[in-house]
Design a protein around this motif. Structure first.
Motif, PDB file in Angstrom:
ATOM      1  N   PRO A  78       0.836  -1.211   0.000  1.00 38.30           N
ATOM      2  CA  PRO A  78       0.000   0.000   0.000  1.00 38.30           C
ATOM      3  C   PRO A  78       0.868   1.257   0.000  1.00 38.30           C
ATOM      4  O   PRO A  78       1.923   1.302   0.646  1.00 38.30           O
ATOM      5  CB  PRO A  78      -0.790  -0.124   1.305  1.00 38.30           C
ATOM      6  N   ARG A  79       0.422   2.270  -0.703  1.00 38.04           N
ATOM      7  CA  ARG A  79       1.188   3.506  -0.799  1.00 38.04           C
ATOM      8  C   ARG A  79       1.182   4.239   0.534  1.00 38.04           C
ATOM      9  O   ARG A  79       0.153   4.314   1.200  1.00 38.04           O
ATOM     10  CB  ARG A  79       0.587   4.403  -1.885  1.00 38.04           C
ATOM     11  N   PRO A  80       2.329   4.767   0.970  1.00 33.61           N
ATOM     12  CA  PRO A  80       2.352   5.561   2.201  1.00 33.61           C
ATOM     13  C   PRO A  80       1.467   6.795   2.067  1.00 33.61           C
ATOM     14  O   PRO A  80       1.255   7.311   0.958  1.00 33.61           O
ATOM     15  CB  PRO A  80       3.828   5.958   2.336  1.00 33.61           C
ATOM     16  N   THR A  81       0.975   7.285   3.198  1.00 35.38           N
ATOM     17  CA  THR A  81      -0.001   8.367   3.168  1.00 35.38           C
ATOM     18  C   THR A  81       0.540   9.711   3.649  1.00 35.38           C
ATOM     19  O   THR A  81      -0.178  10.708   3.611  1.00 35.38           O
ATOM     20  CB  THR A  81      -1.221   8.004   4.038  1.00 35.38           C
ATOM     21  N   ARG A 185      13.161  -9.048   8.002  1.00 40.73           N
ATOM     22  CA  ARG A 185      12.804  -7.660   8.304  1.00 40.73           C
ATOM     23  C   ARG A 185      11.907  -7.047   7.241  1.00 40.73           C
ATOM     24  O   ARG A 185      11.156  -6.110   7.514  1.00 40.73           O
ATOM     25  CB  ARG A 185      14.063  -6.806   8.462  1.00 40.73           C
ATOM     26  N   ALA A 186      11.967  -7.587   6.022  1.00 41.35           N
ATOM     27  CA  ALA A 186      11.186  -7.007   4.925  1.00 41.35           C
ATOM     28  C   ALA A 186       9.700  -6.966   5.227  1.00 41.35           C
ATOM     29  O   ALA A 186       8.983  -6.104   4.704  1.00 41.35           O
ATOM     30  CB  ALA A 186      11.429  -7.787   3.631  1.00 41.35           C
ATOM     31  N   THR A 187       9.199  -7.856   6.072  1.00 42.57           N
ATOM     32  CA  THR A 187       7.758  -7.935   6.317  1.00 42.57           C
ATOM     33  C   THR A 187       7.220  -6.761   7.127  1.00 42.57           C
ATOM     34  O   THR A 187       6.010  -6.664   7.331  1.00 42.57           O
ATOM     35  CB  THR A 187       7.404  -9.249   7.020  1.00 42.57           C
ATOM     36  N   LEU A 188       8.098  -5.859   7.575  1.00 41.96           N
ATOM     37  CA  LEU A 188       7.663  -4.617   8.222  1.00 41.96           C
ATOM     38  C   LEU A 188       7.893  -3.402   7.317  1.00 41.96           C
ATOM     39  O   LEU A 188       7.840  -2.265   7.777  1.00 41.96           O
ATOM     40  CB  LEU A 188       8.387  -4.429   9.557  1.00 41.96           C
ATOM     41  N   THR A 189       8.133  -3.648   6.037  1.00 38.92           N
ATOM     42  CA  THR A 189       8.433  -2.556   5.111  1.00 38.92           C
ATOM     43  C   THR A 189       7.281  -1.562   5.000  1.00 38.92           C
ATOM     44  O   THR A 189       7.491  -0.343   4.960  1.00 38.92           O
ATOM     45  CB  THR A 189       8.775  -3.113   3.723  1.00 38.92           C
ATOM     46  N   GLY A 190       6.044  -2.045   4.925  1.00 42.39           N
ATOM     47  CA  GLY A 190       4.913  -1.152   4.778  1.00 42.39           C
ATOM     48  C   GLY A 190       4.806  -0.166   5.933  1.00 42.39           C
ATOM     49  O   GLY A 190       4.555   1.037   5.732  1.00 42.39           O
ATOM     50  N   LEU A 191       5.004  -0.655   7.154  1.00 43.72           N
ATOM     51  CA  LEU A 191       4.965   0.227   8.318  1.00 43.72           C
ATOM     52  C   LEU A 191       6.149   1.190   8.301  1.00 43.72           C
ATOM     53  O   LEU A 191       6.000   2.382   8.612  1.00 43.72           O
ATOM     54  CB  LEU A 191       4.967  -0.603   9.598  1.00 43.72           C
ATOM     55  N   THR A 368       1.582  -6.716  10.028  1.00 40.63           N
ATOM     56  CA  THR A 368       2.735  -6.776   9.134  1.00 40.63           C
ATOM     57  C   THR A 368       2.265  -6.577   7.689  1.00 40.63           C
ATOM     58  O   THR A 368       1.101  -6.254   7.440  1.00 40.63           O
ATOM     59  CB  THR A 368       3.439  -8.140   9.258  1.00 40.63           C
ATOM     60  N   ASP A 369       3.155  -6.822   6.725  1.00 40.27           N
ATOM     61  CA  ASP A 369       2.783  -6.780   5.304  1.00 40.27           C
ATOM     62  C   ASP A 369       1.987  -8.000   4.873  1.00 40.27           C
ATOM     63  O   ASP A 369       1.513  -8.066   3.724  1.00 40.27           O
ATOM     64  CB  ASP A 369       4.045  -6.704   4.426  1.00 40.27           C
ATOM     65  N   THR A 370       1.859  -8.968   5.752  1.00 46.98           N
ATOM     66  CA  THR A 370       1.174 -10.220   5.457  1.00 46.98           C
ATOM     67  C   THR A 370      -0.177 -10.043   4.769  1.00 46.98           C
ATOM     68  O   THR A 370      -0.429 -10.638   3.727  1.00 46.98           O
ATOM     69  CB  THR A 370       1.015 -11.017   6.760  1.00 46.98           C
ATOM     70  N   PRO A 371      -1.115  -9.256   5.323  1.00 49.84           N
ATOM     71  CA  PRO A 371      -2.432  -9.173   4.677  1.00 49.84           C
ATOM     72  C   PRO A 371      -2.368  -8.620   3.263  1.00 49.84           C
ATOM     73  O   PRO A 371      -3.030  -9.138   2.362  1.00 49.84           O
ATOM     74  CB  PRO A 371      -3.218  -8.246   5.614  1.00 49.84           C
ATOM     75  N   ALA A 372      -1.586  -7.571   3.046  1.00 50.85           N
ATOM     76  CA  ALA A 372      -1.545  -6.943   1.725  1.00 50.85           C
ATOM     77  C   ALA A 372      -0.991  -7.891   0.674  1.00 50.85           C
ATOM     78  O   ALA A 372      -1.531  -8.002  -0.441  1.00 50.85           O
ATOM     79  CB  ALA A 372      -0.712  -5.670   1.782  1.00 50.85           C
ATOM     80  N   SER A 391      -6.512  -3.832   7.926  1.00 51.38           N
ATOM     81  CA  SER A 391      -5.310  -4.186   8.681  1.00 51.38           C
ATOM     82  C   SER A 391      -4.258  -3.092   8.544  1.00 51.38           C
ATOM     83  O   SER A 391      -3.654  -2.656   9.538  1.00 51.38           O
ATOM     84  CB  SER A 391      -4.740  -5.515   8.183  1.00 51.38           C
ATOM     85  N   THR A 392      -4.034  -2.662   7.303  1.00 54.43           N
ATOM     86  CA  THR A 392      -3.037  -1.624   7.040  1.00 54.43           C
ATOM     87  C   THR A 392      -3.424  -0.312   7.703  1.00 54.43           C
ATOM     88  O   THR A 392      -2.611   0.340   8.373  1.00 54.43           O
ATOM     89  CB  THR A 392      -2.873  -1.434   5.531  1.00 54.43           C
ATOM     90  N   THR A 393      -4.673   0.091   7.525  1.00 51.20           N
ATOM     91  CA  THR A 393      -5.129   1.377   8.059  1.00 51.20           C
ATOM     92  C   THR A 393      -5.026   1.421   9.577  1.00 51.20           C
ATOM     93  O   THR A 393      -4.536   2.406  10.150  1.00 51.20           O
ATOM     94  CB  THR A 393      -6.580   1.642   7.620  1.00 51.20           C
TER      95      THR A 393
END
Length: 430
Positions: A78-81, A185-191, A368-372, A391-393
């Motif tokens: 997901p794109r950062p906001t 560590r990549a699985t926390l990239t979205g956050l 984590t990035d898991t759901p996306a 989940s992301t929001t």
């Protein structure tokens, strides 16, 4: 627990599950230690890997008449906001003061660190890669997911941070991120990208020999010796002791990383972007527990977030010197009086601003990035129906609000009580 994968033939699931039996059994044991349906100290790449890790191989199956959408040509986070563009650097650091705790023959402890940071718009080159393909293959295989196309797809997941981007002007708070046990560590990239877009420098560390795979700059891939150590224990007490050592060992990793980022001779070329007097830490699963361990050991960390992790290393009886702490987890698994009593004990010991939030319909990997990534691959976990978008929001909103309050002194109405915008989030006041 049954996992439904819309894109996979049934035979492939059982074959991959058999290959991953040892790791799955290790992580099932961790789930029983925490008293939760999902493992309390492991993480994965898709919404259903949480189920995969806690399921026996025979539980992996497909529906008798599944829908079979086409395999996506590209996955994307997901794109950062936030208002900032984001850049990414990578550091490979060696702590010559410590021997690796899991493989002493390897010599000094080493860390791979991704640094996401606010960047000048339009600067930099290509977007940063998500993860090496071999790391993706090992991570998926551990979870019984062996579709031959998936490692390449996951590795090439589109991020939104650019290599060699010039930093935005100013000094920014630093947030340290630690992934779950067995997870890159990549699985926390979205956050990390979201926080960077909001004006934080974010350092996410791989802890060697604590992940399914960590690819070093020379091409070597280190696998999970710490998982083997947990698996070798004869009882729950032995496993808890090893996992406590994981948590305290990560505290030592992050104290070293802080030295290298904020000390007199920093290792990062843009270290001047960091405000060393405003430091927070968050982590998923045992990485979240390590946030408390790090705060207990290092006064430089001003605030912490535990995302669904068991406190195998308990919060000190003396508290955390009145520093703020957020516990954000699954509901009911991490609700008061549920299976993981370390949260009840930790809550009582936290002595600063604190919040205990649980999220309905979530799973261990929600944060984590898991759901996306999993949703794009067509993976379904009926026990964690919260959508990837929600989940992301939720994760972004509450983690950012907490650090804005704790490190920037900004009002955080989101942390004052329930809101109609996030009906899934429950405020616990035991």
């Amino acid at each position: 627990m049954t996992i439904f994968s819309r894109n996979r033939p049934a035979g492939a699931a059982s074959t991959a599950a058999t290959a991953a039996t040892s790791a799955a059994l290790t992580l099932t044991a961790l789930a029983s230690l925490a008293g939760t349906a999902a493992p309390a100290s492991a993480s994965g790449p898709a919404p259903t890997p949480a189920a995969a890790l806690s399921a026996a191989p025979g539980d992996l199956a497909t529906p008798s008449a599944p829908s079979v959408p086409s395999v996506p040509s590209e996955l994307a986070l997901p794109r950062p906001t936030g208002p900032y563009a984001t850049g990414r650097d990578t550091l490979f650091l060696t702590d010559h003061e410590r021997t690796d705790p899991w493989v002493p023959a390897a010599g000094a402890r080493q860390l791979l660190v991704s640094l996401h940071y606010p960047a000048r718009p339009g600067s930099g080159g290509a977007t940063a890669p998500y993860m090496p393909q071999e790391e993706a293959r090992l991570m998926l295989a551990q979870r019984g997911l062996d579709d031959p196309e998936w490692p390449g797809l996951v590795a090439a997941t589109r991020t939104h941070s650019r290599n060699d981007a010039r930093p935005a002007p100013g000094r920014f708070p630093l947030v340290l991120l630690s992934p779950g046990f067995g997870t890159p560590r990549a699985t926390l990239t979205g956050l990390a990208e979201e926080l960077a877009s909001r004006g934080y420098v974010v350092a996410t560390a791989d802890h060697p020999y604590e992940s399914t795979g960590t690819e070093l700059p020379d091409g070597r891939v280190l696998t999970c010796a710490a998982c083997d150590e947990v698996d070798a224990q004869p009882d729950d007490a032995g496993r808890r002791k090893v996992l406590a050592a994981v948590s305290t060992g990560r505290a030592a990793d992050f104290s070293f990383l802080l030295d290298r980022l904020t000390g007199p001779r920093p290792a990062w070329r843009y270290a001047g972007s960091i405000d060393p007097h405003r430091v927070g830490m968050a982590g998923h699963s045992i990485g979240g527990a390590a946030a408390a361990s790090t705060m207990a050991a290092d006064r430089r960390v001003d605030a912490g977030v535990n995302l669904d992790g068991t406190f195998f290393d308990p919060v000190p009886a003396r508290g955390l010197d009145r520093r703020p702490f957020l516990m954000l987890g699954t509901d009911p698994g991490h609700a008061p009086g549920a299976g993981d009593t370390s949260w009840d004990e930790g809550w009582d010991r936290l002595d600063g601003f604190k919040r205990w939030l649980t999220v309905r319909d979530s799973g261990h990997f929600t944060f984590t990035d898991t759901p996306a990534i999993g949703e794009q691959l067509g993976i379904v976990d009926p026990d964690a129906p919260l959508s990837a978008a929600r989940s992301t929001t939720i994760t972004r909103a509450y983690v950012t609000a907490f650090f804005d309050r704790s490190l920037r002194g900004r009002p955080a109405r989101l942390l004052e009580g329930p809101t109609p915008a996030h009906p899934e989030v429950l405020f616990q006041r035991p």
